[in-house]
Write an enzyme that holds these catalytic residues in place. Structure first.
Site, short mmCIF file in Angstrom:
data_model
loop_
_atom_site.label_atom_id
_atom_site.label_comp_id
_atom_site.label_asym_id
_atom_site.label_seq_id
_atom_site.Cartn_x
_atom_site.Cartn_y
_atom_site.Cartn_z
N LYS A 125 134.49 56.71 111.52
CA LYS A 125 135.48 55.65 112.31
C LYS A 125 135.82 56.39 113.94
CE LYS A 125 136.93 52.05 109.41
NZ LYS A 125 136.22 52.79 107.98
C1 LIG Z 1 135.28 51.86 107.06
C2 LIG Z 1 134.37 53.09 105.39
C3 LIG Z 1 133.24 52.17 104.97
C4 LIG Z 1 132.92 50.48 104.88
O1 LIG Z 1 132.74 50.38 106.94
P1 LIG Z 1 132.83 48.95 107.09
O2 LIG Z 1 132.23 48.90 108.84
O3 LIG Z 1 134.21 48.16 107.20
O4 LIG Z 1 131.39 48.09 106.37
C5 LIG Z 1 132.52 52.69 104.45
N1 LIG Z 1 132.67 54.21 104.47
C6 LIG Z 1 133.93 54.74 104.89
C7 LIG Z 1 134.71 55.79 104.63
C8 LIG Z 1 134.90 54.20 105.10
O5 LIG Z 1 135.53 54.93 106.35
#
Ligand SMILES: *Cc1c(COP(=O)(O)O)cnc(C)c1O
Length: 473
Positions: A112
């Site tokens: 993120k």
């Molecule tokens: C948010 C997240 C995901 C999923 O990503 P999306 O964009 O919501 O599909 C997968 N792994 C981790 C560690 C995340 O923080």
């Protein structure tokens, strides 16, 4: 570039307006009116290029021309200087033709950060230019909240309120949210579930007078700027593996469908991508939808990969919009059915288009643990459980087509989910140096009841925003 809503009942916005608005007022998601494409020459030039150069080439076509190239470059350079790896998102090999794209070298150890570090800078600049303040309210099951707090801490134009389910996030995740010492950051432990927090957030955004009073803005993964920022690493990874001269496949651990949608956009922009593979844990709505054509909500199970414990996958609407030839009326029909009955059938023509690009697979809890153990045994690499879901699904798909390089997206650092990693391997992943004292830092948060009025009063008493963020509608 103009941005239109997938539901067709909101005015088109500029990039900056869409950035500040997040969700469209008609409940839809903003998408670019036309998808930009990059020339083969540009793609060939990505071989060996620094991350920031690729990011500038990939993201610039989405921006307004009011952001000078030199300023944008500085923003990118400072956003990605917060990453602790010189290559920003390096690629590690774990088996023949199988690679992990390490997206977790940012400040909060999850992918993120890649989007959020840029989003914070873009928003701060846009708000300053208009002399405005905004109030960011987010609901998080862990990673988004920490990444937002880290990206917006200390910013003059923005107050951040993050709702997380009390007692239901990991200690590392909680501490990343509660130990940041900045006056504009407010961590709220809600006495409810993630879905309660999410529903509360939606009710705030639906309330026009509250939205305007607080200048409410969202940073969840439906914000288009986040998706745009995430397209970059598909290009850098492909460049390392011989793209665009040979195609590459990607397996993406998926929750809200933001990350894999970025891969789809990279393909639309001209990157040769063989397959995009959705990897889910036992919350497998997407794997089922791709398999059967029926998108059907079921209850959420708690797993060792909590950031993928979702009931609905918001960004999937953007893919559906394309697969339905960008017909907003068709989207409104499907979403109304989803609201009423918790399910809809994807029309056959759309399903066929989706299957041209996408496959899917799920990993059970046992398979996830077994994958963490196997990769550790074979390579002395520790995978976090989200990444392990992807690697498990990636191996199965690689076996079908062993000559196309397979990249599994590594979305979190193993130290972020130490219990799952230790249970599978007996080994503890140490926190990186910048977080080594995380468990000694003082925590600051408020516990609030699962009651929208109480949360609203808390936010209203503390938010400094007075005017609406310019959102053109
Ligand atoms: C948010 C997240 C995901 C999923 O990503 P999306 O964009 O919501 O599909 C997968 N792994 C981790 C560690 C995340 O923080």
């Amino acid at each position: 570039m103009a941005y239109i809503s997938t539901r067709g009942e909101a005015p088109a916005l500029s990039f900056t307006e869409a950035l500040l608005a997040g969700l469209a007022p008609d409940g839809g998601l903003y998408v670019p009116e036309t998808m930009p494409s990059l020339s083969r020459k540009t793609l060939l030039g990505f071989a060996g290029a620094p991350y920031v150069d690729v990011a500038q080439a990939v993201i610039s076509p989405f921006l307004d021309d009011t952001l000078p190239a030199g300023d944008f470059r500085k923003m990118l350079a400072s956003a990605y200087a917060t990453f602790r790896h010189k290559a920003v998102t390096p690629l590690a090999q774990i088996d023949d033709n199988l690679f992990v794209l390490e997206l977790f070298h940012g400040p909060t150890l999850a992918f993120k950060d890649v989007a959020m570090q840029l989003l914070g800078r873009l928003m701060d600049r846009a708000l300053k230019a208009h002399g405005q303040r905004a109030t960011i309210v987010g609901a998080t099951s862990g990673d988004t909240g920490a990444a937002a707090i880290e990206a917006f801490r200390g910013l003059e134009q923005v107050d951040v309120f993050i709702l997380y389910p009390h007692g239901r996030v990991s200690d590392v995740q909680r501490r990343q949210m509660t130990t940041v010492d900045a006056d504009n950051i407010h961590a709220i432990a809600l006495e409810g579930t993630f879905d309660d927090a999410q529903a509360m957030l939606k009710s705030f955004f639906r309330d026009k007078s509250l939205r305007e009073k607080l200048g409410l803005s969202g940073v969840n993964s439906i914000n288009f700027a986040r998706v745009a920022a995430q397209t970059v690493y598909y290009f850098t990874a492909a460049a390392v593996l011989g793209g665009p001269l040979r195609p590459v496949s990607f397996t993406v651990p998926t929750g809200n469908f933001g990350d894999i949608l970025a891969g789809y956009m990279a393909r639309q922009m001209g990157l040769p991508v063989e397959r995009l593979i959705v990897a889910t844990n036992s919350n497998d709505i997407l794997a089922r939808a791709l398999d059967t054509g029926r998108y059907e909500v079921r209850g959420v199970h708690a797993t060792q990969s909590p950031s993928m414990d979702i009931q609905v996958s918001s960004n999937f609407e953007r893919l559906l919009f394309d697969a339905l030839d960008r017909d907003p009326q068709a989207i409104r029909g499907l979403m109304a059915r989803l609201d009423q009955s918790g399910a809809f059938d994807i029309p056959a023509g759309a399903m066929q288009k989706i299957r041209e690009n996408f496959s899917a697979g799920a990993a059970s809890e046992a398979e996830t643990s077994a994958e963490i153990a196997r990769t550790w045994r074979e390579t002395e690499t520790l995978l976090d459980p989200h990444t392990a879901v992807a690697v498990h699904v990636a191996r199965k798909n690689l076996a079908k087509n062993p000559h196309v390089p397979m990249v599994a997206l590594g979305t979190a650092h193993p130290a972020k989910f130490p219990d799952a990693v230790r249970a599978a391997t007996g080994v503890s992943a140490p926190l990186p140096a910048h977080l080594a004292d995380l468990f000694e830092r003082a925590e600051r948060f408020d516990v609030l009841p699962n009651d929208a009025k109480a949360v609203e009063a808390f936010i209203s008493a503390r938010a400094r925003a007075v005017t609406l963020a310019a959102n053109g509608g």
